[in-house]
Write an enzyme that holds these catalytic residues in place. Structure first.
Site, short mmCIF file in Angstrom:
data_model
loop_
_atom_site.label_atom_id
_atom_site.label_comp_id
_atom_site.label_asym_id
_atom_site.label_seq_id
_atom_site.Cartn_x
_atom_site.Cartn_y
_atom_site.Cartn_z
N ASN A 1 -9.00 -0.57 -0.60
CA ASN A 1 -8.15 -0.57 -1.78
C ASN A 1 -8.92 -0.18 -3.03
O ASN A 1 -8.34 0.32 -4.00
CB ASN A 1 -7.55 -1.96 -1.96
CG ASN A 1 -6.56 -2.28 -0.86
OD1 ASN A 1 -5.48 -1.72 -0.81
ND2 ASN A 1 -6.92 -3.18 0.03
N TYR B 1 -10.74 2.34 5.36
CA TYR B 1 -9.69 1.99 4.41
C TYR B 1 -10.21 0.99 3.38
O TYR B 1 -10.78 -0.04 3.73
CB TYR B 1 -8.52 1.37 5.17
CG TYR B 1 -7.28 1.19 4.33
CD1 TYR B 1 -6.42 2.26 4.09
CD2 TYR B 1 -6.97 -0.05 3.79
CE1 TYR B 1 -5.28 2.09 3.32
CE2 TYR B 1 -5.84 -0.22 3.03
CZ TYR B 1 -4.99 0.85 2.80
OH TYR B 1 -3.85 0.68 2.04
N SER C 1 0.77 -1.24 0.00
CA SER C 1 0.00 0.00 0.00
C SER C 1 0.80 1.28 0.00
O SER C 1 0.22 2.35 -0.14
CB SER C 1 -0.96 0.02 1.18
OG SER C 1 -2.04 -0.81 0.90
#
Length: 386
Positions: free
Chosen positions: A200, A198, A102
């Protein structure tokens, strides 16, 4: 790709491609950088950093560790400890290439912010402006999610990380569209702008916006706008279906649960992580990147850097998230800007202070829990407070 809450291309959630924020936030919540966990300010010199790395490694838990520390003048020291290959016993190569999970998000955010500075993207425009009709699902509508919300994880988009771990490990190629379709099977986590979570998926969409706004592949934009601009030598976004590392590198290992044995997962297909967590770099390159990022005008103009460093709470006291970067306080009370990342085989933590001092630490196993993060986070803290 997580961050530590489990790790999701950042810090895992399940542990695979998490590698930054979940880990980051999870570790944060544990006080991974808390004063009680590190040496006193001023106590860590080059020898102390090496000692920390040496203490981190063990053949059955963390095979190897690499680090780089960059001072205000731009001088960089690199470190390595442990094995680079358990099968041969070869030592970890100093400044070898690793998958950074990340930490990729910071690179993607820089490109989006550069485009904002050029007037090609507006942070408060809805995603629909650039990718009409793309985001639709249960509680999901691209007409109500802004570019800014993608970059700061306030969009409410569901994550896909746990759904693609097996694809990554089994080297199955997934295009950005394939991966987005997987994410959109899930319901929205919350209404846009009402919370922080959070995901992705946010950076998958951000990468797609870069390609739509520029008409060029994301890898080429990162290369032109960041890698070549500041002279990174071993940093790249892998080509589609590229499973090997291009330069000298330590092998990366994965453990199936706390009591599992280590298995070599150096060769994986990180395509599902893409703009959220697929990049490769070295500790020295990452230290340079984070250091240069803090210097107004090097990668971002003043207004764009200010936008990047405007944060929202993550829910972990003392840890806030900006646009592709996190903020917290070191044990010596300095502000640090950072991101971490995890992907099968590797866990990385990169950070810089306002004055341009920077450090990056990588372990050659993806963290399986927050306790695994503590030594590396402490090493970053010691390096920047020393």
């Amino acid at each position: 790709m997580n961050s530590l809450t489990p790790l999701r291309f950042h810090v895992p959630r399940r542990r695979t491609t998490h590698a930054a924020v979940a880990v980051a936030v999870g570790a944060l919540a544990l006080g991974a950088l808390a004063p009680s966990a590190v040496a006193a300010p001023g106590a860590a010199g080059p020898d102390a950093i090496q000692q920390r790395l040496d203490a981190m490694v063990s053949p059955d838990h963390v095979p190897g560790a690499l680090a780089a520390v960059r001072d205000q003048a731009g001088h960089t020291r690199t470190y390595a400890a442990g094995a680079g290959d358990l099968a041969t016993g070869a030592k970890a190569p100093r400044d070898g290439e690793v998958r950074i999970g990340s930490v990729t998000k910071t690179f993607t955010a820089v490109v989006v912010l550069q485009l904002a500075g050029e007037g090609k993207v507006r942070l408060d425009d809805p995603v629909e402006t650039y990718l009409p009709g793309l985001l639709r699902g249960q509680g999901i509508d691209g007409r109500h999610i802004t570019v800014r919300q993608l970059l700061q994880h306030t969009s409410g988009l569901p994550d896909y990380e746990d759904d693609v771990t097996d694809d990554i490990l089994q080297r199955r190629y997934l295009s950005p569209r394939d991966t987005l379709d997987i994410a959109l099977r899930h319901d929205a986590v919350f209404a846009p702008g009402t919370n922080w979570g959070y995901s992705n998926t946010n950076y998958l969409v951000a990468g797609m916006i870069v390609e739509k706004a520029t008409g060029r592949p994301l890898a080429k934009e990162i290369d032109k706008r960041i890698i070549k601009k500041i002279g990174l030598r071993h940093t790249y976004l892998p080509a589609p279906a590229e499973t090997t590392l291009r330069g000298p590198h330590p092998h990366g290992y994965h453990k199936d649960g706390p009591d599992g044995s280590l298995r070599d997962v150096t060769e994986i297909d990180p395509s599902a992580a893409w703009a959220a967590g697929a990049m490769v770099s070295t500790s020295a390159d990452l230290a340079r990147f984070f250091s240069e990022l803090m210097k107004e005008g090097r990668l971002l103009g003043g207004p764009e850097l200010e936008q990047m460093r405007t944060t929202v709470p993550t829910g972990a006291p003392g840890y806030d998230y900006g646009l592709g970067i996190m903020r917290t306080q070191l044990s010596c009370h300095k502000t640090v800007w950072w991101h971490n990342g995890s992907i099968p085989g590797y866990g990385t933590w990169s950070a810089a202070t306002d004055d341009g001092r920077a450090a990056s630490v990588t372990t050659t196993v993806d963290p399986t829990g927050m306790a695994d993060l503590q030594p590396a986070e402490n090493a970053v803290d010691a390096a920047l407070c020393g």
